[in-house]
Enzyme design. Structure first.
Site, PDB file in Angstrom:
ATOM      1  N   LYS A  96      -7.711  52.854 -20.588  1.00 23.88           N
ATOM      2  CA  LYS A  96      -8.333  51.820 -19.779  1.00 23.88           C
ATOM      3  C   LYS A  96      -9.549  52.774 -18.823  1.00 23.88           C
ATOM      4  CE  LYS A  96      -5.645  47.866 -18.599  1.00 23.88           C
ATOM      5  NZ  LYS A  96      -4.333  48.227 -19.410  1.00 23.88           N
ATOM      6  N   GLU A 118     -10.906  42.995 -10.505  1.00 29.48           N
ATOM      7  CA  GLU A 118      -9.650  42.428 -10.232  1.00 29.48           C
ATOM      8  C   GLU A 118      -8.746  42.998 -10.960  1.00 29.48           C
ATOM      9  OE1 GLU A 118     -11.645  40.783 -12.681  1.00 29.48           O
ATOM     10  OE2 GLU A 118     -10.111  40.997 -14.141  1.00 29.48           O
ATOM     11  N   SER A 385      -1.701  53.341 -27.120  1.00 35.72           N
ATOM     12  CA  SER A 385      -2.618  52.964 -25.898  1.00 35.72           C
ATOM     13  C   SER A 385      -2.337  53.759 -24.589  1.00 35.72           C
ATOM     14  CB  SER A 385      -2.859  51.428 -25.792  1.00 35.72           C
ATOM     15  OG  SER A 385      -1.659  50.724 -25.607  1.00 35.72           O
TER      16      SER A 385
HETATM   17  C1  LIG Z   1      -3.794  47.067 -20.425  1.00 34.42           C
HETATM   18  C2  LIG Z   1      -2.999  47.741 -21.292  1.00 34.42           C
HETATM   19  C3  LIG Z   1      -3.253  47.183 -22.595  1.00 34.42           C
HETATM   20  C4  LIG Z   1      -3.805  45.840 -23.081  1.00 34.42           C
HETATM   21  O1  LIG Z   1      -5.183  45.697 -22.773  1.00 34.42           O
HETATM   22  P1  LIG Z   1      -5.843  45.557 -24.172  1.00 34.42           P
HETATM   23  O2  LIG Z   1      -7.431  45.110 -23.623  1.00 34.42           O
HETATM   24  O3  LIG Z   1      -5.634  44.569 -25.152  1.00 34.42           O
HETATM   25  O4  LIG Z   1      -6.137  46.899 -24.818  1.00 34.42           O
HETATM   26  C5  LIG Z   1      -2.644  47.917 -23.744  1.00 34.42           C
HETATM   27  N1  LIG Z   1      -1.767  49.031 -23.722  1.00 34.42           N
HETATM   28  C6  LIG Z   1      -2.060  49.462 -22.537  1.00 34.42           C
HETATM   29  C7  LIG Z   1      -1.186  50.777 -22.365  1.00 34.42           C
HETATM   30  C8  LIG Z   1      -2.539  49.143 -21.201  1.00 34.42           C
HETATM   31  O5  LIG Z   1      -2.423  49.624 -19.971  1.00 34.42           O
END
Ligand SMILES: *Cc1c(COP(=O)(O)O)cnc(C)c1O
Length: 419
Positions: A96, A118, A385
């Protein structure tokens, strides 16, 4: 800049449409600030000084480049070679920050003094508060009252970093309330305030802009795989909530026809139940949150509690470019259930000593399904992610539920133990 920014297949038209999807469906008072934002983004995107500034922040503040890690024991388990793109190693533990840093630098260039955002689960609020602190900008994070209660550690983190948490009290007192009240505040203060959106969703230019800032993931991964293996991967995969980490990985590979791409959605308790967030797998196109895109109709899912195990994937829409890529067939979208996700989560912990986010574990759960379908030297990149430290409570809760269910002999539970 990405080489794919010149590829007509990946660029929206000047109104922000990817085929029929995207665009800008907003009330008239939102048009001028969105126009100003579009002009600012297009100007600085092409500015080498801005690019250099962002590259420095990625390196020194966030810790980029993140490794592309050959997970050998996990590869052995799956029967093909797996490379994990370690977005979990970014500052704050997820992808993020890539987007928040880009947009906050843009806000400063545009002369804005304050950031508005938000947040639902709170992760985006934390990343936004961090970049506001980093750049000395004022920051208001709108959060549903109900979410503030559920996510109190994130409320504390946001406040520690000097941002204000504004409770949203309308309607369901969750994300929808926070979006409505944050947008209202932006319209009132657009002269001095910048609205920082957290995924590749919403009205133009957000889907294009957030993709731009997240595409650093795929740019690094493509160079790393060529450097380490001297060839492109056979398949790349990522979880998709709003879709920003997925498009961030995919974008740079869109011109490589030999690379298969799979986005993985949350099937929650199952796509045939009322508790899931599998937008592309079950939804249909409609206008939602200022864009035209696939979404799950309101009456198709329950609004009590969470639709799936990972709060970050719990979103009824999806970025419009994903809708376009689904229709064109360039990207395949699959959905995995909570049970499959927990099993994959535990497997990675045990085999690699890496605790993945439950969101990221959706991509791992999909990889489990590829077992037996790929040969041993196939190369698969999975976007990790985020890290899973935030998910320990959820995991323990599910574990307790599962133990209770298997003790009571509930069918379908207690099989395929994930620990
Ligand atoms: C917020 C989040 C997501 C989902 O958001 P995308 O916009 O789909 O990438 C995925 N993995 C993690 C670790 C997150 O914090």
């Amino acid at each position: 800049m990405s080489s794919q920014d010149q590829n007509p297949q990946t660029m929206p038209d000047e109104k922000g449409f990817f085929g029929p999807y995207g665009g800008r469906f907003v009330p008239p008072p939102l048009e001028p600030p969105l126009e100003e934002l579009t002009a600012g983004f297009l100007k600085y995107r092409a500015d080498p000084e801005f690019e250099a500034e962002l590259a420095r922040e990625y390196q020194h503040y966030s810790g980029r480049p993140t490794p592309l890690y050959h997970a050998e024991r996990y590869s052995e388990h799956l029967g093909f070679r797996v490379l994990l793109k370690r977005e979990d190693l970014n500052h704050l533990g997820a992808h993020k920050l890539n987007n928040c840093l880009g947009q906050a630098l843009l806000a400063r260039r545009m002369g804005k003094k304050k950031i508005i955002a938000e947040t639902g689960a709170g992760q985006h609020g934390v990343a936004t508060a961090a970049v506001a602190a980093r750049l000395g900008l004022e920051c208001d994070i709108y959060m549903g009252e109900e979410d503030m209660r559920r996510q109190s550690p994130n409320v504390t983190r946001i406040r520690l970093m000097g941002a204000r948490v504004v409770p949203a009290t309308s309607g369901d007192r969750t994300l929808t309330a926070a979006v409505d009240e944050a947008i209202g505040a932006w319209v009132a203060e657009a002269e001095t305030a910048y609205y920082l959106l957290g995924s590749v969703v919403g009205p133009h230019p957000y889907p294009l802009m957030v993709r731009h800032f997240q595409s650093v993931i795929g740019r690094e991964a493509r160079a790393q795989v060529l450097e380490q293996f001297d060839r492109l991967p056979d398949l790349i995969t990522a979880c998709a909530g709003g879709g920003s980490n997925a498009i961030g990985l995919f974008h740079e590979f869109l011109g490589d026809d030999s690379v298969r791409m799979v986005g993985v959605e949350a099937a929650g308790s199952g796509v045939d139940t009322d508790r899931h967030a599998a937008t592309l797998t079950t939804g249909k196109p409609a206008v939602i949150h200022g864009m035209n895109t696939y979404c799950i109709p309101d009456d198709a899912v329950t609004h009590e509690g969470s639709h799936c195990i990972a709060a970050g994937l719990d979103y009824p829409g999806i970025g419009p470019e994903h809708s376009y890529l689904k229709d064109s067939g360039r990207v395949q979208y699959e959905a995995v259930t909570d049970t499959e996700v927990l099993a994959a989560f535990a497997t990675l912990c045990r085999l690699e000593g890496i605790i993945p986010a439950l969101e990221s574990s959706h991509a791992l759960a999909y990889a489990e399904k590829l077992k037996g379908t790929l040969d041993a030297d196939s190369l698969v990149i999975i976007n990790l992610s985020g890290r899973g430290d935030k998910d320990m409570d959820e995991f323990m809760l599910r574990l307790a539920e599962k133990d209770a269910a298997s003790a009571a002999g509930v069918p379908g539970h207690g099989k395929g133990a994930f620990c």
